[in-house]
Design an enzyme around this catalytic site. Sequence first.
Site, PDB file in Angstrom:
ATOM      1  N   LYS A  86      21.289  52.733  33.794  1.00  0.00           N
ATOM      2  CA  LYS A  86      21.732  52.875  32.320  1.00  0.00           C
ATOM      3  C   LYS A  86      22.340  51.806  31.816  1.00  0.00           C
ATOM      4  O   LYS A  86      21.894  51.488  30.767  1.00  0.00           O
ATOM      5  CB  LYS A  86      22.305  54.222  32.383  1.00  0.00           C
ATOM      6  N   ASP A 110      29.426  53.003  33.061  1.00  0.00           N
ATOM      7  CA  ASP A 110      28.836  54.085  33.600  1.00  0.00           C
ATOM      8  C   ASP A 110      28.543  53.678  35.172  1.00  0.00           C
ATOM      9  O   ASP A 110      28.227  52.404  35.514  1.00  0.00           O
ATOM     10  CB  ASP A 110      27.554  54.369  33.063  1.00  0.00           C
ATOM     11  N   GLY A 134      20.967  77.440  23.586  1.00  0.00           N
ATOM     12  CA  GLY A 134      21.005  76.915  24.932  1.00  0.00           C
ATOM     13  C   GLY A 134      21.694  75.305  24.950  1.00  0.00           C
ATOM     14  O   GLY A 134      22.509  75.424  24.076  1.00  0.00           O
ATOM     15  N   GLY A 186      17.220  83.073  16.612  1.00  0.00           N
ATOM     16  CA  GLY A 186      16.269  82.365  17.369  1.00  0.00           C
ATOM     17  C   GLY A 186      16.244  83.049  18.873  1.00  0.00           C
ATOM     18  O   GLY A 186      16.812  83.996  19.005  1.00  0.00           O
ATOM     19  N   LEU A 245      24.462  80.900  11.586  1.00  0.00           N
ATOM     20  CA  LEU A 245      23.938  82.135  11.448  1.00  0.00           C
ATOM     21  C   LEU A 245      22.421  82.293  11.287  1.00  0.00           C
ATOM     22  O   LEU A 245      21.729  83.010  10.991  1.00  0.00           O
ATOM     23  CB  LEU A 245      24.238  82.828  10.067  1.00  0.00           C
ATOM     24  N   CYS A 272      26.098  72.532  26.573  1.00  0.00           N
ATOM     25  CA  CYS A 272      27.381  72.887  26.324  1.00  0.00           C
ATOM     26  C   CYS A 272      27.758  74.304  26.154  1.00  0.00           C
ATOM     27  O   CYS A 272      28.453  74.849  26.734  1.00  0.00           O
ATOM     28  CB  CYS A 272      28.087  72.088  25.023  1.00  0.00           C
TER      29      CYS A 272
END
Length: 453
Positions: A35, A30, A260, A256, A253, A263
């Site tokens: 990180k 990275d 969000g 909600g 199913l 992705c």
Amino acid sequence: MRIAMIGTGYVGLVSGACFSEFGVETFCVDKNEEKIAQLNEGRIPIFEPGLADLVQKNRAAGRLFFTTDLKAAVKNADAVFIAVGTPSRRGDGHADLSYVFAAAEEIAHALSGYTVVVTKSTVPVGTGRRVAEIIRRVRPDADFDVASNPEFLREGSAIGDFMRPDRVVIGCESDSAATIMRALYRPLYLIETPIVMTTLETAELAKYAANSFLAMKITFINEVANFCERVGADVHDVARAIGLDGRIGSKFLHPGPGFGGSCFPKDTLAFVRSGADAGVPQRLIETVIELNDRRKEEMAGRIIDACGGSVEGKTVAILGLTFKPNTDDMRDSPSLSVVPALQRAGAQIRAYDPEGMKEAATILTEVEYCKDAYDAIDGADCVAILTEWNEFRALNLQRVRSLLNRPVMVDLRNIYKPGDMAAAGFDYFSIGRPNVRPAQQAAPRPVLIAEGN
Ligand code: NAD
Ligand code: UGA
């Protein structure tokens, strides 16, 4: 086998740790020095169940390494995975491929010996071929093939999803590349995981089609939930009734506040944009995006209605800020629409989330972040559940009632039963189910739909 994973985020870190668990020598790279330093000290920068143990085990076994030195990691690797971010490009919603292309260029400089360069990031059709062009331009002498190996893991259950996936999709067009990819996934062959070997374009498109379909399924049930509310039906029973049909399936199913995460929102948008570019507008998914955006905006209105039509000067307790439980990821979370809308309407917000508050505090300001659910509820005029963390499923309802100024609960994840909540003395509002008022204990009269309408 030896691999380099370029990008050590939610996908790169999980995939890298899981490949090392398969016995592959894995170098996770990275650019973010902090990180990598954290990982080398044995600290995990994200919250993902089981990940800390897996990383620790494979580091100790000498199979998993973290570095900022891309060149050293790529040298002698059999395969190099690109797992960098592909966020929505500001302004037009296309996938921003700048990180992928920059990584491809860096990889090209570092290649030595035959290597498969694999795109694991979610990328539009044609990206694999552009990655190949970049590498060829930078290093005409390089001996490589490109492959597409989209990732289908979910945050919160990422390790199980990677280790026991429904399928693995591999797009590549040379026998040498296919042999290396098969060898990497050998442990999954042994548990008879279906492996879809296909072309680059097909693999790339399959990833967007999968996410778009799942987003559509969620939006469908949310629309049905609205219908249920109007006519006094129960969306969970409808979902069960249709989900038992094997052609429909029972998963995804659950109604909600709208989907969000990092992705579905960006991938549905990129799917629509790349479809339009290819001259095949994806109207179904255009509508899904529009309905989902609208739904997230409408959720604050439900809380305001539950508070008697105004939250001016009132305090709302928010339980859950992340887009789903078991993650600290706040990207495109419904809370990012709900909390500011309530604040604009004059509410004070007290919030609690088991893992998301650190990140939330950088985005949602003027919020009182609390030490637990009861602390958030203390003195509030209403409590709203935005994320279905397990610890919210069994709250002590008598204690909740005694801490609230008024016994009002808005449950945007349907984790409680309307009858139980009425019995506990709550004014309880959920999604797609008949409300039961405390005194009344019976479903409201359904709106009758005239025959022929
Ligand atoms: P992320 O933002 O968590 O991680 C990306 C990482 O890549 C960052 O740490 C960044 O510093 C690093 N990076 C960027 N350019 C680099 C470079 N040139 N060299 C080294 N490191 C570099 O992203 P993510 O959530 O892991 O997603 C990565 C990709 O995987 C995206 O395309 C996403 O759509 C896809 N995906 C994500 C999930 C998920 O659950 N998050 C699941 C499936 C697929
Ligand atoms: C999703 C896909 O499920 C993964 O297969 C995919 O790899 C990943 O996107 C990706 O491409 O990055 P993720 O975003 O981690 O995974 O989480 P999901 O469990 O799919 O949930 C996404 C959103 O849909 C959440 O806001 C969740 O609350 C919502 N959702 C999900 C519902 O509202 N109802 C459901 O029935 C399911």
